[in-house]
Write a protein that holds these residues in place. Sequence first.
Motif, PDB file in Angstrom:
ATOM      1  N   ARG A 134       0.883  -1.173   0.000  1.00  0.00           N
ATOM      2  CA  ARG A 134       0.000   0.000   0.000  1.00  0.00           C
ATOM      3  C   ARG A 134       0.914   1.215   0.000  1.00  0.00           C
ATOM      4  NH1 ARG A 134      -5.089   2.112   1.077  1.00  0.00           N
ATOM      5  NH2 ARG A 134      -5.035   4.076   2.228  1.00  0.00           N
ATOM      6  N   VAL A 135       0.839   1.968  -1.099  1.00  0.00           N
ATOM      7  CA  VAL A 135       1.668   3.169  -1.231  1.00  0.00           C
ATOM      8  C   VAL A 135       0.721   4.357  -1.093  1.00  0.00           C
ATOM      9  CG1 VAL A 135       3.352   4.372  -2.648  1.00  0.00           C
ATOM     10  CG2 VAL A 135       3.160   1.877  -2.822  1.00  0.00           C
ATOM     11  N   SER A 136       0.919   5.156  -0.040  1.00  0.00           N
ATOM     12  CA  SER A 136      -0.020   6.256   0.206  1.00  0.00           C
ATOM     13  C   SER A 136       0.717   7.536   0.574  1.00  0.00           C
ATOM     14  CB  SER A 136      -0.982   5.885   1.342  1.00  0.00           C
ATOM     15  OG  SER A 136      -0.292   5.804   2.568  1.00  0.00           O
ATOM     16  N   ARG A 137       0.063   8.669   0.312  1.00  0.00           N
ATOM     17  CA  ARG A 137       0.655   9.962   0.688  1.00  0.00           C
ATOM     18  C   ARG A 137       0.762  10.068   2.196  1.00  0.00           C
ATOM     19  NH1 ARG A 137       0.966  12.417  -4.107  1.00  0.00           N
ATOM     20  NH2 ARG A 137      -0.662  11.932  -5.616  1.00  0.00           N
ATOM     21  N   GLU A 138      -0.169   9.426   2.885  1.00  0.00           N
ATOM     22  CA  GLU A 138      -0.264   9.518   4.337  1.00  0.00           C
ATOM     23  C   GLU A 138       0.838   8.734   5.044  1.00  0.00           C
ATOM     24  OE1 GLU A 138      -4.028   7.927   5.304  1.00  0.00           O
ATOM     25  OE2 GLU A 138      -4.086   8.853   7.281  1.00  0.00           O
ATOM     26  N   ALA A 139       1.071   7.485   4.590  1.00  0.00           N
ATOM     27  CA  ALA A 139       1.906   6.580   5.395  1.00  0.00           C
ATOM     28  C   ALA A 139       3.147   6.062   4.669  1.00  0.00           C
ATOM     29  CB  ALA A 139       1.055   5.402   5.868  1.00  0.00           C
ATOM     30  N   GLY A 140       3.379   6.444   3.412  1.00  0.00           N
ATOM     31  CA  GLY A 140       4.546   5.927   2.698  1.00  0.00           C
ATOM     32  C   GLY A 140       4.274   4.542   2.132  1.00  0.00           C
ATOM     33  N   ILE A 141       5.273   3.681   2.194  1.00  0.00           N
ATOM     34  CA  ILE A 141       5.169   2.378   1.527  1.00  0.00           C
ATOM     35  C   ILE A 141       5.079   1.273   2.579  1.00  0.00           C
ATOM     36  CG2 ILE A 141       6.288   0.805  -0.097  1.00  0.00           C
ATOM     37  CD1 ILE A 141       7.727   3.340  -1.238  1.00  0.00           C
ATOM     38  N   GLU A 142       3.903   0.661   2.657  1.00  0.00           N
ATOM     39  CA  GLU A 142       3.693  -0.434   3.603  1.00  0.00           C
ATOM     40  C   GLU A 142       3.719  -1.746   2.819  1.00  0.00           C
ATOM     41  OE1 GLU A 142       0.453   1.159   6.647  1.00  0.00           O
ATOM     42  OE2 GLU A 142       0.162   1.939   4.630  1.00  0.00           O
ATOM     43  N   LEU A 143       4.584  -2.658   3.223  1.00  0.00           N
ATOM     44  CA  LEU A 143       4.773  -3.909   2.485  1.00  0.00           C
ATOM     45  C   LEU A 143       4.481  -5.110   3.360  1.00  0.00           C
ATOM     46  CD1 LEU A 143       8.198  -3.152   0.720  1.00  0.00           C
ATOM     47  CD2 LEU A 143       5.936  -3.247  -0.360  1.00  0.00           C
ATOM     48  N   LYS A 144       3.769  -6.062   2.766  1.00  0.00           N
ATOM     49  CA  LYS A 144       3.484  -7.330   3.433  1.00  0.00           C
ATOM     50  C   LYS A 144       3.864  -8.428   2.442  1.00  0.00           C
ATOM     51  CE  LYS A 144      -0.844  -8.796   4.633  1.00  0.00           C
ATOM     52  NZ  LYS A 144      -2.165  -8.631   5.241  1.00  0.00           N
TER      53      LYS A 144
END
Length: 296
Positions: A134-144
């Motif tokens: 999930r790449v978002s302006r809010e949280a950056g790059i979250e990878l699972k």
Amino acid sequence: MARLAAARYGKDNVRVYKVHKDETTGTQSVTEMTVCCLLEGQIETSYTEADNSVVVATDSIKNTIYIKAKEHPVNPPELYAAHLGQHFLDKYPHINAANIKVIVHRWTRINIDGKPHPHSFYRDGNETRNVEARVSREAGIELKSAIQGLSVLKSTGSAFHGFVRDEYTTLGETWDRILSTDVDATWNWKTFATVADVEKGVERFDQAFEVARNITLKTFAEDESASVQNTMYKMCEEILEKAAEVEVVGYSLPNKHYFEIDLSWHKGYKNTGKDAEVYAPQSGPNGLIKCEVARS
Ligand SMILES: O=c1[nH]c(=O)c2[nH]c(=O)[nH]c2[nH]1
């Protein structure tokens, strides 16, 4: 009165194949993936007011999946997913998040007369390596990252006793049973601020995949299992110990039952307990045991 409470859209089941041709050795390497890409952002009016001016067509999203596979490495899939997701934020100011899922299918090099063949591969199982970004302006790059569909079975070395016995219980206690499951293991990474941060130390992703796969197989094989719950917890603990940048490890394991069959009606055949040899594998129902383990 109604309101749009949540919305995302995009393309699913985009199948992509990429070949790498090493001109010096003549060896080719291949990757086959199935990609899903769903966008979020200021897209409400497309739902509520038929305003397509905010819609990046899902056909264009599909095209972008191919273009980014051409422009960037597709290995490791974590890096490709980060590049793909970031593109949509960089390109479209009204898109706030991209949710990418990459499923990597196995193509394992064929050995002929003990030698790896330069351009031939086989599917050695339905197991896949997956990534959700999930790449978002809010949280950056979250990878699972994940392993899914790794089917395993042990014919002994598994027990299950001491569980609640009451008026609902028919299951007998056992000190020796078959244990079989389809491994679904996931591990969450610390959040990355930028694609450059994902790229820096990119070996971590292949290393963690190997660690998770090896620990899953070794623990499954070697643990004198008291339950699915306890065996999966041991797997999680060890992965956390070996993969420093992983924050949470989770498993979801079906307990695929193999029932003993009483064959004593035929010539008095003994086929239960210590004499059990022929079993009936069950397609359902199955147990389903899940957990997530984090650092304390
Ligand atoms: O490992 C197991 N865990 C359970 O919770 C359970 N329940 C069950 O019927 N068999 C098993 N096995």
